[in-house]
Design a protein around this motif. Structure first.
Motif, mmCIF file in Angstrom:
data_model
loop_
_atom_site.group_PDB
_atom_site.id
_atom_site.type_symbol
_atom_site.label_atom_id
_atom_site.label_comp_id
_atom_site.label_asym_id
_atom_site.label_seq_id
_atom_site.Cartn_x
_atom_site.Cartn_y
_atom_site.Cartn_z
ATOM 1 N N ASP A 65 7.215 -20.364 -9.913
ATOM 2 C CA ASP A 65 8.181 -19.292 -10.176
ATOM 3 C C ASP A 65 9.596 -19.723 -9.805
ATOM 4 O O ASP A 65 10.562 -19.368 -10.480
ATOM 5 C CB ASP A 65 7.807 -18.038 -9.373
ATOM 6 N N MET A 69 12.840 -20.054 -12.348
ATOM 7 C CA MET A 69 14.090 -19.333 -12.117
ATOM 8 C C MET A 69 15.270 -20.298 -12.054
ATOM 9 O O MET A 69 16.347 -20.013 -12.597
ATOM 10 C CB MET A 69 14.011 -18.510 -10.831
ATOM 11 N N ARG A 72 16.245 -21.239 -15.526
ATOM 12 C CA ARG A 72 16.943 -20.153 -16.219
ATOM 13 C C ARG A 72 18.372 -20.023 -15.709
ATOM 14 O O ARG A 72 19.321 -19.895 -16.489
ATOM 15 C CB ARG A 72 16.184 -18.833 -16.025
ATOM 16 N N ALA A 119 20.281 -17.284 -7.273
ATOM 17 C CA ALA A 119 20.299 -15.990 -7.963
ATOM 18 C C ALA A 119 21.188 -14.986 -7.235
ATOM 19 O O ALA A 119 21.971 -14.258 -7.863
ATOM 20 C CB ALA A 119 18.870 -15.453 -8.081
ATOM 21 N N VAL A 126 16.377 -11.019 -8.627
ATOM 22 C CA VAL A 126 15.426 -11.998 -8.109
ATOM 23 C C VAL A 126 14.239 -11.260 -7.498
ATOM 24 O O VAL A 126 14.398 -10.209 -6.866
ATOM 25 C CB VAL A 126 16.099 -12.916 -7.059
#
Length: 407
Positions: A65, A69, A72, A119, A126
């Motif tokens: 994960d 992230m 991204r 984030a 997040v």
């Protein structure tokens, strides 16, 4: 003193910008030279992260994960990702994951802490599981949540407005914003902004233990204030006593990591080849801290250059005696020590030119560090076989600078 890195690839001088070796050999480094070194260090970290991800595939319950992230955010908030990944101890973490014999499962989950930090810096939503390392959840460049007594290794973290909430079992810690004041559970990143310098006092990162001595624990509010006061005062002294070193420090120095004090009161300071941009030190008075910052960052600067080009013959095993050590030193130890001592001698030389009660002390220190520098240069110049062509050029530029000083 710098620690020894794990190196996979032989550096290639051909990729270096024209004049880079001379710029760093001068002891200073202009904006362009230091920018190149800093960018190269970030690329090295990114390469290490890629290797960590390849090694960790299928070996961790929730790290995927974090990788997703980060990917991204790399497209949506590149600046925030860059700030987090340029934090000096990200490379130290990656190197820990890649150590031989370590399957990295104990460390790889920290990628989620990197992703959460990026984030939050980018004001993006997040919702991640993050590792509890020791008694804390650390978010590089953002801050640290302290969880003394937590009987768990994982926490849940999700964003709430401008801040976030962290849950461990029945315990909830809510941070209202990244600039929320420190409390029992929350310590925001301690940042110093002073005359152009922007620097973190890093007392929470679990991977700052890559230095020669043990890091100190969480700084109290009083100690944190003293660190900020002393670093700011040291920086003002550097601007006055060592102005030529200022551009390099501004471009490369990102953190100071407090070290545990020596029981006998001896000075401790260190750099790590795996943490470019960081200096570790005990809390010292500003005049001494100014010298420490310049001295130790020289090690980091030279280490960054050695990541890019070969200055030393890797096949040489010859050892040399130098006056600042009682044990024989390898060629890299001689080069590193000489390079740092030239900068320290330069600082004391400038202080010795200033009238005042400390002038005699400054002259004494100048003579000592100049003598050490000259001996180190002589050792290297008398053994050119331990140097590459680039290395000989580097030492010759250093020697020319020292030769230009008044006796």
């Amino acid at each position: 003193m710098p620690s020894t890195p794990v190196v996979d690839a032989e550096p290639a001088d051909t990729a270096l910008p024209s004049g880079l070796i001379d710029q760093i050999a001068s002891g200073f480094g202009d904006d362009a030279a230091m920018g190149h070194l800093a960018d190269a260090q970030l690329l090295i970290t990114l390469n290490l992260l890629s290797r960590v991800r390849e090694r960790a595939v299928g070996r961790h319950a929730f790290a995927t994960d974090g990788w997703v992230m980060l990917e991204r955010l790399d497209g949506e908030a590149l600046a925030a990702v860059g700030e987090v990944l340029a934090h000096p101890y990200v490379r130290a973490w990656a190197m820990r994951c890649l150590q031989p014999g370590d399957d990295c499962r104990d460390h790889v989950g920290y990628v989620n802490s990197l992703a959460a930090a990026a984030a939050l810096r980018a004001d993006r939503a997040v919702d991640l599981r993050v590792p509890i390392v020791g008694d804390r959840v650390h978010l590089p460049t953002v801050g640290t949540v302290y969880l003394p007594g937590a009987n768990a290794s994982v926490a849940e973290l999700w964003s709430v407005g401008r801040g976030f909430t962290l849950r461990v079992g029945a315990t909830l810690v809510t941070v209202d914003g990244l600039d929320a004041p420190a409390g029992e559970s929350w310590q925001p990143a301690r940042r110093i902004e002073c005359d152009g310098l922007s620097l973190l006092i890093e007392d929470g990162d679990p991977y700052r233990d890559c230095h020669q001595w043990a890091p100190s624990g969480r700084a109290s509010s009083t100690d944190g204030a003293r660190w900020q006061e002393h670093v700011a005062a040291a920086w003002r002294l550097i601007r006055g006593d060592a102005a030529d070193y200022v551009p390099g420090l501004l471009a490369g120095l990102r953190t100071v990591a407090p070290l545990a004090a020596d029981p006998g009161g001896l000075m401790r300071a260190s750099t790590s080849r795996d943490a470019f941009g960081s200096v570790a030190s005990v809390l010292a008075e500003p005049a001494a801290l100014a010298v420490i910052l310049v001295h130790e960052f020289q090690h980091g600067k030279l280490g960054a250059l050695l990541d890019l080009c070969q200055l030393l013959d890797p096949s040489s095993t010859e050892m040399f005696m130098v006056p600042w050590r009682t044990d024989p030193r390898p060629h890299e130890g001689v080069l590193q020590g000489t390079y740092a001592h030239v900068a320290v001698a330069d600082m004391w030389r400038r202080r010795a030119d200033q009238s005042g009660p400390q002038q005699m002390t400054a002259r004494k220190h100048y003579r000592q560090y100049r003598d050490w520098s000259e001996v180190g240069l002589d050792v290297l110049l008398r053994h050119p076989d331990v140097l590459t062509v680039s290395g000989r050029r580097f030492v010759q530029v250093m020697a020319a600078g020292v030769a230009g000083w008044a006796a």
